[in-house]
Design an enzyme around this catalytic site. Sequence first.
Site, PDB file in Angstrom:
ATOM      1  N   ARG A  95       1.772  -8.193   8.108  1.00 30.43           N
ATOM      2  CA  ARG A  95       2.487  -6.979   8.526  1.00 30.43           C
ATOM      3  C   ARG A  95       2.023  -6.420   9.867  1.00 30.43           C
ATOM      4  O   ARG A  95       2.699  -5.595  10.472  1.00 30.43           O
ATOM      5  CB  ARG A  95       2.417  -5.902   7.428  1.00 30.43           C
ATOM      6  CG  ARG A  95       1.032  -5.431   7.079  1.00 30.43           C
ATOM      7  CD  ARG A  95       1.023  -4.697   5.735  1.00 30.43           C
ATOM      8  NE  ARG A  95       0.886  -3.246   5.883  1.00 30.43           N
ATOM      9  CZ  ARG A  95       0.740  -2.414   4.872  1.00 30.43           C
ATOM     10  NH1 ARG A  95       0.744  -2.867   3.622  1.00 30.43           N
ATOM     11  NH2 ARG A  95       0.601  -1.132   5.061  1.00 30.43           N
ATOM     12  N   ARG A 123      -2.764   7.998  -1.136  1.00 35.03           N
ATOM     13  CA  ARG A 123      -3.587   6.823  -0.821  1.00 35.03           C
ATOM     14  C   ARG A 123      -5.061   7.222  -0.896  1.00 35.03           C
ATOM     15  O   ARG A 123      -5.630   7.710   0.070  1.00 35.03           O
ATOM     16  CB  ARG A 123      -3.268   6.306   0.581  1.00 35.03           C
ATOM     17  CG  ARG A 123      -1.887   5.698   0.758  1.00 35.03           C
ATOM     18  CD  ARG A 123      -1.697   5.239   2.204  1.00 35.03           C
ATOM     19  NE  ARG A 123      -0.637   4.269   2.373  1.00 35.03           N
ATOM     20  CZ  ARG A 123       0.584   4.573   2.838  1.00 35.03           C
ATOM     21  NH1 ARG A 123       0.889   5.805   3.167  1.00 35.03           N
ATOM     22  NH2 ARG A 123       1.499   3.616   2.985  1.00 35.03           N
ATOM     23  N   HIS A 159      -7.523  10.439  15.038  1.00 37.36           N
ATOM     24  CA  HIS A 159      -7.709  11.818  14.597  1.00 37.36           C
ATOM     25  C   HIS A 159      -6.817  12.765  15.391  1.00 37.36           C
ATOM     26  O   HIS A 159      -6.190  13.661  14.854  1.00 37.36           O
ATOM     27  CB  HIS A 159      -9.176  12.233  14.837  1.00 37.36           C
ATOM     28  CG  HIS A 159      -9.933  12.425  13.564  1.00 37.36           C
ATOM     29  ND1 HIS A 159     -11.282  12.259  13.468  1.00 37.36           N
ATOM     30  CD2 HIS A 159      -9.515  12.778  12.339  1.00 37.36           C
ATOM     31  CE1 HIS A 159     -11.666  12.501  12.237  1.00 37.36           C
ATOM     32  NE2 HIS A 159     -10.614  12.810  11.533  1.00 37.36           N
ATOM     33  N   ASN A 183       6.095  -2.070   2.403  1.00 35.84           N
ATOM     34  CA  ASN A 183       5.259  -2.530   3.519  1.00 35.84           C
ATOM     35  C   ASN A 183       4.622  -3.870   3.161  1.00 35.84           C
ATOM     36  O   ASN A 183       4.591  -4.809   3.961  1.00 35.84           O
ATOM     37  CB  ASN A 183       4.157  -1.510   3.835  1.00 35.84           C
ATOM     38  CG  ASN A 183       4.712  -0.123   4.069  1.00 35.84           C
ATOM     39  OD1 ASN A 183       5.902   0.034   4.294  1.00 35.84           O
ATOM     40  ND2 ASN A 183       3.865   0.888   3.998  1.00 35.84           N
ATOM     41  N   ASP A 184       4.100  -3.948   1.938  1.00 33.53           N
ATOM     42  CA  ASP A 184       3.505  -5.207   1.504  1.00 33.53           C
ATOM     43  C   ASP A 184       4.547  -6.174   0.954  1.00 33.53           C
ATOM     44  O   ASP A 184       4.470  -7.373   1.195  1.00 33.53           O
ATOM     45  CB  ASP A 184       2.425  -4.950   0.439  1.00 33.53           C
ATOM     46  CG  ASP A 184       1.087  -4.618   1.082  1.00 33.53           C
ATOM     47  OD1 ASP A 184       0.724  -5.298   2.061  1.00 33.53           O
ATOM     48  OD2 ASP A 184       0.426  -3.670   0.628  1.00 33.53           O
ATOM     49  N   GLU A 224       4.776  -4.658  -5.155  1.00 33.76           N
ATOM     50  CA  GLU A 224       4.644  -4.959  -3.729  1.00 33.76           C
ATOM     51  C   GLU A 224       4.229  -6.401  -3.475  1.00 33.76           C
ATOM     52  O   GLU A 224       3.888  -6.769  -2.360  1.00 33.76           O
ATOM     53  CB  GLU A 224       3.671  -3.987  -3.065  1.00 33.76           C
ATOM     54  CG  GLU A 224       2.304  -3.897  -3.716  1.00 33.76           C
ATOM     55  CD  GLU A 224       1.354  -2.919  -3.026  1.00 33.76           C
ATOM     56  OE1 GLU A 224       1.628  -2.494  -1.898  1.00 33.76           O
ATOM     57  OE2 GLU A 224       0.314  -2.593  -3.623  1.00 33.76           O
ATOM     58  N   ARG A 264      -2.669   6.794  -6.389  1.00 31.86           N
ATOM     59  CA  ARG A 264      -2.900   5.347  -6.424  1.00 31.86           C
ATOM     60  C   ARG A 264      -4.401   5.076  -6.464  1.00 31.86           C
ATOM     61  O   ARG A 264      -5.162   5.691  -5.715  1.00 31.86           O
ATOM     62  CB  ARG A 264      -2.281   4.721  -5.177  1.00 31.86           C
ATOM     63  CG  ARG A 264      -2.534   3.231  -5.074  1.00 31.86           C
ATOM     64  CD  ARG A 264      -1.751   2.620  -3.950  1.00 31.86           C
ATOM     65  NE  ARG A 264      -2.357   2.844  -2.657  1.00 31.86           N
ATOM     66  CZ  ARG A 264      -1.831   2.424  -1.515  1.00 31.86           C
ATOM     67  NH1 ARG A 264      -0.673   1.799  -1.511  1.00 31.86           N
ATOM     68  NH2 ARG A 264      -2.434   2.647  -0.376  1.00 31.86           N
ATOM     69  N   CYS A 293       7.630   3.906  -2.095  1.00 34.92           N
ATOM     70  CA  CYS A 293       6.723   4.662  -1.222  1.00 34.92           C
ATOM     71  C   CYS A 293       6.422   3.888   0.057  1.00 34.92           C
ATOM     72  O   CYS A 293       5.623   4.330   0.869  1.00 34.92           O
ATOM     73  CB  CYS A 293       5.447   5.030  -1.967  1.00 34.92           C
ATOM     74  SG  CYS A 293       4.590   3.615  -2.647  1.00 34.92           S
TER      75      CYS A 293
HETATM   76  C1  PEP Z   1       3.287  -0.483   0.770  1.00 33.55           C
HETATM   77  O1  PEP Z   1       2.700  -1.553   0.762  1.00 33.55           O
HETATM   78  O2  PEP Z   1       4.521  -0.358   0.971  1.00 33.55           O
HETATM   79  C2  PEP Z   1       2.536   0.781   0.569  1.00 33.55           C
HETATM   80  C3  PEP Z   1       3.149   1.940   0.432  1.00 33.55           C
HETATM   81  O3  PEP Z   1       1.193   0.733   0.547  1.00 33.55           O
HETATM   82  P1  PEP Z   1       0.255   0.533   1.840  1.00 33.55           P
HETATM   83  O4  PEP Z   1       1.109   0.717   3.058  1.00 33.55           O
HETATM   84  O5  PEP Z   1      -0.808   1.553   1.694  1.00 33.55           O
HETATM   85  O6  PEP Z   1      -0.230  -0.870   1.664  1.00 33.55           O
HETATM   86 MG    MG Z   2       0.726  -1.746  -0.086  1.00 39.37          MG
END
Ligand code: PEP
Ligand code: MG
Length: 571
Positions: free
Chosen positions: A462, A292, A185, A451-452, A428, A328, A499
């Site tokens: 990850r 998100r 926070h 990211n995924d 993803e 999303r 994203c």
């Molecule tokens: C991703 O996976 O790149 C993504 C944007 O979603 P999150 O990081 O929330 O899994």
């Molecule tokens: Mg993701």
Amino acid sequence: MHKTGNVVVEGVAIGKIQFLNADYEEQIKRYMTGTEEEEKKRYQEAHTLAKDDLDSLLEDRDSLSENEAEIIEAHQLMIDDITFEDAILGYIEQKMSAPSAVLKAVDDFKAMFEEIDDEYLRERQKDIVDVGNRLLRKLLHMKEFSVVGADVILCAKDIEPSIMAGLSEKQVKAILLGSGSKTSHTVIIAKAKGFVTMVGVELDETEIADGDDIIVDAVKGEIILKPSEEELSRYKEQVQKQEEQRKYLMGKAKQPAVTTDGKEILVSANISRPTDMEKAVEYGCHGVGLYRTEFLFMESAQLPDEEKQVAAYRSVAEQAGGNLCVIRTLDIGGDKEIPYMGLEKDENPFLGYRAIRLCLDRKEDIYKPQLRALLRASAYGNIRIMIPLVTCIDELREAKALIEEIKAELDEKNIAYKKDIQVGIMVETAAASLIADIFAKEADFFSIGTNDLTQYTMSVDRGNKKVSYLYSTFNPAVLRSIRHIIACGREAGIMVGMCGEAASDPMMIPLLLAFGLNEFSMSASAILRARKMVTEYSVEELQAVADKAMSFATTAEVEDYMRKFVEKITG
Ligand code: PEP
Ligand code: MG
């Protein structure tokens, strides 16, 4: 003397250090314990004073952001929590002093939060510590913290969220924390206030004292204690340049991002809460590329009802002011848990009951209310619905069929919604990438979640530090996947955005432009720089760069090549 730390909010700051240390334990040692009755009375008095403080913090509501006000409201609830109070009074009855009873009750609650296997919620234990410390300061007759003077660089092991919320941008230039993660926070508030921030900083008061000069270089991750005249004047120039650059970029914030060969690119924002829109809009985002929504679910004590969801989605859409607003649907599971849902622990959470898989299994209580809320909110802005973690076309079809079903219900009740609302997917997973051509025929848009995508392509968790050397978007396999997804989307004529974190990586932006990405979505603080980069390139001229980058066999070679290329451009 130079020290190091981890950068959370980039920038350079010069100021006078002020330590924020409250040694409660030392004070408790000197505390004279009274009878049980006296201790209970002292606690009640401290409780009243602490509550008054919280009330008066909220009275000055105009000086607080919505986020900060919410935190103080949460503290008001916590301080009046019956279980918390019963625990304190119970310990006093067991012959503890009031301060020790408060400390013990705080420890009990902290241990409860510790059990939660979710970093974000675990961080909420800081709020209980914050409330406990407020009570302790009253019991021990300690002064409330206040910032002295201007150009202050605040340093602490940790800063309580309510103290951070009360800090003024006019006085504080930077924050140095010993602990703190990016989802705490405290750090969320520091980011929102735009303080230059570093965590993992160890400073000793024997090396530097309150009021001494200090330079924070949160670009290099360096801190200079008691700088020389030469260092001070060098950094003053840098601070001035930074300010000029910020003003220059802010001046361009409302302009479209167009490449030198005339391609218009969207630079949009990733947000977790409606309040994140304030900065995103200030930095001139071209809408929202990823909201998100799971944070709305994670920060509630129970499933947020349809009305609460409509209010949140509508607020984001309205703040986006007609611009793109990609929301999303719930992406829970993996590393994000919701304790009140009581889900069984998966053996492989990232490969298990997650996101769209869970939603399609919980249509009645979770998915339909969310989709209905999204449709209702779409009457107030340019909302698009995005489905996370799809692996096969059946999932998209099932979600779209549900949306059609809900549209028919809304039509029957004459409830307004955006009739031609777009439904797209996050690409993803390795499976979705491989059949991106098939998805492109039925999805209205793509947004690449690197990211995924990186973790599923490389078979690397990850969050696992031991194998993080394999986790790179510059890996030739990941790059091929990204290029393929963009090509499939372009071929079908749909918007392809990104994203994942890679969208704001200066070394990745030229490659993504060359591949034909239309939309780059990122946290608000990255928008100004990314927009500037976009306007410096010609998509046409980048083709040769991308071809060369794609010819390498290893991650290191690609990274090295792109680093040198970007350095050449930026000088
Ligand atoms: C991703 O996976 O790149 C993504 C944007 O979603 P999150 O990081 O929330 O899994
Ligand atoms: Mg993701």
